[in-house]
Write an enzyme that holds these catalytic residues in place. Structure first.
Site, PDB file in Angstrom:
ATOM      1  N   ASP A 163       0.819  -1.228   0.000  1.00  0.00           N
ATOM      2  CA  ASP A 163       0.000   0.000   0.000  1.00  0.00           C
ATOM      3  C   ASP A 163       0.851   1.277   0.000  1.00  0.00           C
ATOM      4  O   ASP A 163       0.494   2.246  -0.660  1.00  0.00           O
ATOM      5  CB  ASP A 163      -0.883   0.045   1.260  1.00  0.00           C
TER       6      ASP A 163
HETATM    7  P1  NAP Z   1       0.854  -3.964   3.110  1.00  0.00           P
HETATM    8  O1  NAP Z   1       0.248  -2.972   2.193  1.00  0.00           O
HETATM    9  O2  NAP Z   1      -0.001  -4.556   4.152  1.00  0.00           O
HETATM   10  O3  NAP Z   1       1.482  -5.108   2.173  1.00  0.00           O
HETATM   11  C1  NAP Z   1       2.276  -6.102   2.682  1.00  0.00           C
HETATM   12  C2  NAP Z   1       2.631  -7.045   1.550  1.00  0.00           C
HETATM   13  O4  NAP Z   1       3.594  -7.951   2.075  1.00  0.00           O
HETATM   14  C3  NAP Z   1       1.460  -7.874   1.057  1.00  0.00           C
HETATM   15  O5  NAP Z   1       0.982  -7.415  -0.167  1.00  0.00           O
HETATM   16  C4  NAP Z   1       2.022  -9.316   1.001  1.00  0.00           C
HETATM   17  O6  NAP Z   1       1.911  -9.819  -0.334  1.00  0.00           O
HETATM   18  C5  NAP Z   1       3.489  -9.162   1.366  1.00  0.00           C
HETATM   19  N1  NAP Z   1       3.952 -10.233   2.253  1.00  0.00           N
HETATM   20  C6  NAP Z   1       3.334 -10.797   3.294  1.00  0.00           C
HETATM   21  N2  NAP Z   1       4.082 -11.763   3.837  1.00  0.00           N
HETATM   22  C7  NAP Z   1       5.215 -11.829   3.096  1.00  0.00           C
HETATM   23  C8  NAP Z   1       6.387 -12.626   3.144  1.00  0.00           C
HETATM   24  N3  NAP Z   1       6.547 -13.592   4.063  1.00  0.00           N
HETATM   25  N4  NAP Z   1       7.348 -12.412   2.224  1.00  0.00           N
HETATM   26  C9  NAP Z   1       7.198 -11.455   1.278  1.00  0.00           C
HETATM   27  N5  NAP Z   1       6.104 -10.669   1.193  1.00  0.00           N
HETATM   28  C10 NAP Z   1       5.143 -10.846   2.077  1.00  0.00           C
HETATM   29  O7  NAP Z   1       2.131  -3.359   3.864  1.00  0.00           O
HETATM   30  P2  NAP Z   1       2.766  -1.923   3.847  1.00  0.00           P
HETATM   31  O8  NAP Z   1       3.087  -1.488   2.450  1.00  0.00           O
HETATM   32  O9  NAP Z   1       3.841  -1.974   4.873  1.00  0.00           O
HETATM   33  O10 NAP Z   1       1.608  -0.945   4.304  1.00  0.00           O
HETATM   34  C11 NAP Z   1       1.089  -0.935   5.623  1.00  0.00           C
HETATM   35  C12 NAP Z   1      -0.404  -0.875   5.593  1.00  0.00           C
HETATM   36  O11 NAP Z   1      -0.879  -1.026   6.929  1.00  0.00           O
HETATM   37  C13 NAP Z   1      -0.934   0.454   5.076  1.00  0.00           C
HETATM   38  O12 NAP Z   1      -2.148   0.241   4.368  1.00  0.00           O
HETATM   39  C14 NAP Z   1      -1.206   1.212   6.354  1.00  0.00           C
HETATM   40  O13 NAP Z   1      -2.176   2.218   6.199  1.00  0.00           O
HETATM   41  C15 NAP Z   1      -1.694   0.102   7.246  1.00  0.00           C
HETATM   42  N6  NAP Z   1      -1.573   0.447   8.664  1.00  0.00           N
HETATM   43  C16 NAP Z   1      -0.349   0.667   9.200  1.00  0.00           C
HETATM   44  C17 NAP Z   1      -0.253   1.066  10.511  1.00  0.00           C
HETATM   45  C18 NAP Z   1       1.071   1.411  11.124  1.00  0.00           C
HETATM   46  O14 NAP Z   1       1.070   1.996  12.194  1.00  0.00           O
HETATM   47  N7  NAP Z   1       2.190   1.044  10.526  1.00  0.00           N
HETATM   48  C19 NAP Z   1      -1.388   1.182  11.285  1.00  0.00           C
HETATM   49  C20 NAP Z   1      -2.626   0.918  10.683  1.00  0.00           C
HETATM   50  C21 NAP Z   1      -2.700   0.544   9.387  1.00  0.00           C
HETATM   51  P3  NAP Z   1       1.913 -11.399  -0.617  1.00  0.00           P
HETATM   52  O15 NAP Z   1       0.842 -11.983   0.244  1.00  0.00           O
HETATM   53  O16 NAP Z   1       1.652 -11.507  -2.075  1.00  0.00           O
HETATM   54  O17 NAP Z   1       3.272 -11.898  -0.224  1.00  0.00           O
END
Ligand code: NAP
Length: 463
Positions: free
Chosen positions: A388
């Site tokens: 994301d």
């Molecule tokens: P993300 O959008 O959740 O994407 C994570 C990606 O990691 C997934 O598409 C997944 O694809 C891949 N993944 C999962 N396990 C894996 C593995 N073992 N090896 C390789 N890839 C793997 O993560 P992000 O880009 O870090 O974004 C964070 C999201 O969380 C945002 O939408 C944010 O708004 C939300 N959020 C964050 C917080 C905070 O405080 N950090 C709080 C609330 C919400 P595959 O399954 O295809 O591998």
């Protein structure tokens, strides 16, 4: 008498040092280079606060204090060992415990002082138990949603906000009545009960996706209720610590909401997270893929590489392999930096903590606003388990649910390589157009395994 006065001075001095340590702790925790000092200062401050409180002359018998200490330690130690990815729900649980404690102390204080409760005390006491009560159940609900014990999906119905605000209004109305008639002891439990119910109703319409922001907001409520308890108990340390907790929780919620381009009202009343299943329906589009060998060749030919870690790196615990990759590329003279999005992962500072654990030098970690203008001059943006936070739809697709969320502009790099296991969406549940660009290569595999394979290729062990 003299002894009593001098021990009071000692307690006040201890409290003063503890307050200073809490302030320094927050200051130091705001930068990765001083964060460890911040943790130590906070721990020492808390130790002094507890020690100072135990010196109070009002304590005639330590039996129950010891029982409480043993019980608290017994619960606290296992909570300290939860997985990093479970820290948001663990934090919610600590807020729930703190808020329960504040509510119980407030209730005991009310029954000790009634019917002669001064108006100011009664007003603060009411604020304490209302905030404490709603934070208790609200935090339990938030922890349950994050742990997936409760359904993550927001449960909404027509007129929900009016009902919720009406219930909160009722609790506040009872508080006003109690300020005017503190002897109405039968109304006090009703007020607490309504606040406890409100905590549940407050969280029901909020999706699991927004729980980390909500937890940070509940952190703020818990702090404010502790500050109110400080006024009731005439304890300055509690007022200071509660105010620090209250304001830092609020600031963190604001930072997180901004990083997700959401407003507070949208988080609290928006019902976000309802559409999380839409991604499963999209049709397959062609993507370009590459092997670890090809990725290693591209990386070693680059001058400037920016690594973008995300939730997938955390799940795979790939940070140590990423460190090895950083070392082998740096040895070859490649300039490697890390781009940190404020909400990458599942809790604030998630990526900083993991990369610090792997001893990546702090000066290599760049904040989003500092690195974004460098992507057009970057040879390779290597995305490791982030999704994301790299989605260009947030920049240019007004119909996207994440439109307006600030992202890392990795698509502007000359080559983009993305390590993830398949085409599954990330947290927001939406497709990522980045993967279909001509200059994007998908490196399908587990983050730890794939990065390990690239390192092997780079260090000559691949054949
Ligand atoms: P993300 O959008 O959740 O994407 C994570 C990606 O990691 C997934 O598409 C997944 O694809 C891949 N993944 C999962 N396990 C894996 C593995 N073992 N090896 C390789 N890839 C793997 O993560 P992000 O880009 O870090 O974004 C964070 C999201 O969380 C945002 O939408 C944010 O708004 C939300 N959020 C964050 C917080 C905070 O405080 N950090 C709080 C609330 C919400 P595959 O399954 O295809 O591998």
């Amino acid at each position: 008498m003299n002894e009593l006065v001098s021990s009071q001075y000692v307690i006040e001095a201890i409290y003063l040092i503890a307050s200073a340590l809490f302030i320094l702790s927050l200051k130091w925790m705001s930068s990765p280079t001083t964060a460890r000092h911040g943790v130590w200062a906070g721990e020492l401050g808390m130790l002094l606060a507890v020690a100072g409180t135990l010196l109070h002359h009002g304590i005639v018998d330590y039996t129950w204090v010891i029982v409480g200490l043993v019980l608290g330690t017994g619960i606290g130690i296992p909570l300290g060992f939860v997985q990093m990815t479970a820290v948001p729900q663990r934090t919610a649980l600590s807020h729930a415990f703190g808020a329960l404690c504040v509510t119980l102390v407030g209730t005991a204080e009310y029954y000790l002082q009634t019917p002669n409760v001064p108006r100011f005390t009664m007003a603060v006491l009411s604020a304490e138990v209302i905030l404490g009560g709603l934070t208790f159940t609200g935090s339990l609900m938030a922890a349950g949603k994050l742990q997936e014990i409760l359904p993550q999906r927001p449960i909404t119905y027509k007129g929900q906000n009016v009902v919720n605000l009406g219930i909160l209004g009722l609790a506040v109305g009872l508080a006003v009545y109690l300020v005017l008639h503190p002897g109405a002891t039968h109304l006090f439990p009703l007020m607490v009960g309504i606040a406890v119910l409100f905590g549940v109703l407050l969280i029901i319409p909020i999706g699991g996706a927004d729980m980390p922001t909500v937890i940070s907001l509940l952190n703020s409520y818990a702090g404010l209720s502790a500050a109110a308890m400080g006024f009731v108990l005439n304890n300055k340390l509690l007022i200071i610590a509660g105010a620090l907790d209250g304001s830092s929780g609020l600031i963190l919620s604001v930072i997180m909401s901004k990083a997700m381009n959401r407003s507070f009202t949208n988080v609290l009343f928006g019902g976000f997270g309802q559409d999380q299943t839409i991604a499963g329906k999209q049709e397959a589009k062609p993507v370009r893929t590459a092997t670890a060998e090809e990725a290693a060749a591209i990386l070693s030919a680059a001058n400037k590489v920016v690594i973008v870690p995300g939730y997938g790196m955390a799940v795979a615990q790939a940070q140590h392999k990423v460190r090895e990759l950083y070392d082998s590329l740096t040895k070859r003279g490649v300039d490697v930096r890390f781009a940190i999005h404020p909400v990458a992962g599942r809790m604030p500072g998630h990526m900083n903590v993991l990369l610090a654990e792997a001893d990546i030098p702090y000066d290599r970690l760049m904040d989003m606003e500092d690195i974004n203008s460098d992507f057009p001059q970057t040879d390779v943006a290597l995305v490791i388990g982030a999704n994301d936070v790299t989605n260009p739809a947030a920049r240019n697709d007004t119909a996207s649910p994440i439109y307006g969320m600030p992202i890392l502009d990795v698509d502007k790099a000359r080559t983009v390589m993305v390590i993830k296991r398949g085409m599954s969406p990330g947290f927001a549940g939406i497709d990522n157009p980045l993967y279909y660009l001509d200059h994007t290569l998908m490196l399908f595999g587990d983050a730890k395994g794939f990065v390990g394979n690239i390192v092997r290729e780079l260090t000559g062990g691949g054949h």
